[in-house]
Design a protein around this motif. Structure first.
Motif, PDB file in Angstrom:
ATOM      1  N   TRP A  66       0.839  -1.199   0.000  1.00  0.00           N
ATOM      2  CA  TRP A  66       0.000   0.000   0.000  1.00  0.00           C
ATOM      3  C   TRP A  66       0.877   1.254   0.000  1.00  0.00           C
ATOM      4  O   TRP A  66       0.605   2.208  -0.739  1.00  0.00           O
TER       5      TRP A  66
ATOM      6  N   ARG B 227      -4.732   9.240   5.997  1.00  0.00           N
ATOM      7  CA  ARG B 227      -5.261   8.594   7.195  1.00  0.00           C
ATOM      8  C   ARG B 227      -5.486   7.097   7.011  1.00  0.00           C
ATOM      9  O   ARG B 227      -5.190   6.323   7.917  1.00  0.00           O
ATOM     10  N   PRO B 228      -6.000   6.624   5.863  1.00  0.00           N
ATOM     11  CA  PRO B 228      -6.209   5.174   5.722  1.00  0.00           C
ATOM     12  C   PRO B 228      -4.916   4.362   5.840  1.00  0.00           C
ATOM     13  O   PRO B 228      -4.908   3.298   6.462  1.00  0.00           O
TER      14      PRO B 228
ATOM     15  N   VAL C  72      -3.970   4.173   9.441  1.00  0.00           N
ATOM     16  CA  VAL C  72      -4.791   3.181  10.148  1.00  0.00           C
ATOM     17  C   VAL C  72      -4.234   1.781   9.883  1.00  0.00           C
ATOM     18  O   VAL C  72      -4.164   0.942  10.792  1.00  0.00           O
TER      19      VAL C  72
END
Length: 120
Positions: free
Chosen positions: A19, A32-33, A36
């Motif tokens: 990612w 933010r994702p 997380v």
């Protein structure tokens, strides 16, 4: 040390690392994702450390006791340090630090598993 927990940490590290590579390839900043995802990976690493500490307390001792303890101390520090570095350096390639940290988390988890497998 649980082999299943090590496998979960390794798979999560691969997913979060891929990612982060996608974020770099798309020339984006860390959002933010992704943070997380790093947090979920850190929780898995903390569970692995707790499992290792429980095995040190209740089970047989690994042959390389000092090295095993060092891995358990360092493992939960790698991802937060990389996250702070990534957030402090707002340049476009800064998520590559997270890629290296995910790889390091995977290596530390697997190496700790190997060290705990060799007991006295």
């Amino acid at each position: 040390m649980s082999g299943l927990l090590v496998a979960v940490v390794c798979v999560l590290a691969l997913i979060v690392g891929a990612w982060a590579v996608a974020v770099v390839a798309r020339d984006r900043r860390v959002g933010r994702p992704l943070l997380v995802g790093v947090g979920v990976l850190e929780l898995a690493v903390l569970a692995l450390v707790a499992d290792g500490v429980a095995e040190l307390v209740t089970g047989p001792r690994p042959v390389e006791l000092a090295t095993s303890i060092a891995y358990l101390v360092v493992a939960p520090l790698v991802l937060p340090a990389a996250t702070f570095w990534t957030l402090a350096d707002r340049s476009r390639p800064s998520p590559l630090v997270l890629v290296v940290a995910c790889f390091a988390a995977m290596v530390v988890a697997y190496r700790a598993f190997l060290l705990f497998a060799v007991t006295r």
